[in-house]
Design a protein around this motif. Sequence first.
Motif, PDB file in Angstrom:
ATOM      1  N   ARG A   1       0.826  -1.206   0.000  1.00  0.00           N
ATOM      2  CA  ARG A   1       0.000   0.000   0.000  1.00  0.00           C
ATOM      3  C   ARG A   1       0.862   1.259   0.000  1.00  0.00           C
ATOM      4  N   LEU A   2       1.948   1.229   0.796  1.00  0.00           N
ATOM      5  CA  LEU A   2       2.859   2.377   0.806  1.00  0.00           C
ATOM      6  C   LEU A   2       3.506   2.580  -0.562  1.00  0.00           C
ATOM      7  N   LEU A   3       3.924   1.480  -1.184  1.00  0.00           N
ATOM      8  CA  LEU A   3       4.549   1.574  -2.502  1.00  0.00           C
ATOM      9  C   LEU A   3       3.554   2.091  -3.533  1.00  0.00           C
ATOM     10  N   ALA A   4       2.313   1.585  -3.487  1.00  0.00           N
ATOM     11  CA  ALA A   4       1.290   2.039  -4.433  1.00  0.00           C
ATOM     12  C   ALA A   4       0.990   3.523  -4.236  1.00  0.00           C
TER      13      ALA A   4
ATOM     14  N   LEU B   1      -0.498  11.244  -1.696  1.00  0.00           N
ATOM     15  CA  LEU B   1       0.137  11.716  -0.464  1.00  0.00           C
ATOM     16  C   LEU B   1      -0.719  11.371   0.759  1.00  0.00           C
ATOM     17  N   GLY B   2      -2.023  11.601   0.632  1.00  0.00           N
ATOM     18  CA  GLY B   2      -2.909  11.268   1.751  1.00  0.00           C
ATOM     19  C   GLY B   2      -2.950   9.782   2.036  1.00  0.00           C
ATOM     20  N   ALA B   3      -2.974   8.957   0.981  1.00  0.00           N
ATOM     21  CA  ALA B   3      -2.996   7.502   1.167  1.00  0.00           C
ATOM     22  C   ALA B   3      -1.703   7.014   1.811  1.00  0.00           C
ATOM     23  N   PHE B   4      -0.576   7.641   1.458  1.00  0.00           N
ATOM     24  CA  PHE B   4       0.698   7.253   2.062  1.00  0.00           C
ATOM     25  C   PHE B   4       0.687   7.548   3.562  1.00  0.00           C
TER      26      PHE B   4
END
Length: 202
Positions: free
Chosen positions: A85-88, A154-157
Amino acid sequence: MSAPASPAPSRPRSRRGPLLLLAALGAVLALGAGAPTWVSGVARTASGTSAVVVDGRDAAPVATALALVALAAVVASTLGRRFARLLAALVLVLAGAGVVSASVGTLTHPATALAAPARAVSGTTQARLEGGAALRPWPVVSAAGGALVAVAGLGAFAASRRAGAPAGPTRHERDATRVVATPAEDPAAAWDSLTHGDDPTR
């Protein structure tokens, strides 16, 4: 009397869902903006002049490709583990920034997008345009879609990083704060303390 153990605080609701929807919306917006005409003009030919038009997929092919990459990253983010998820999310940031850059490039240099079709219709290696290039608003729409993708990434990260943090006190910490009762106060609680290894007579 022993104090009742306080329940562990619940995790905050994840904000990733709305952010991923926002990223998908931005990617679809950028893809849709690539279909109409972005730049038009008139090229000089051997027999006169000829109209030339360029859509977004030809004017900024990188923007279309990166919008597809962003959609794939949204799907990967919903299926993978925390690292995935972080990579995506990082892919979303980079893809969105790339869409913005490619779209702005056409906005600032529209005649460059007409160079190849103008050479094709004129039959020469030198592009010859009459009256310059007419720019449509679709590059702005594409850039806005890319910005949505980048901001959502950015928010998802940030949300994925928060989701990996511990939600509350561990079992050891809860045991350390347990109040030990004396036999006089509550014999049953004192017996429970003995089973946990505590000496209620001290």
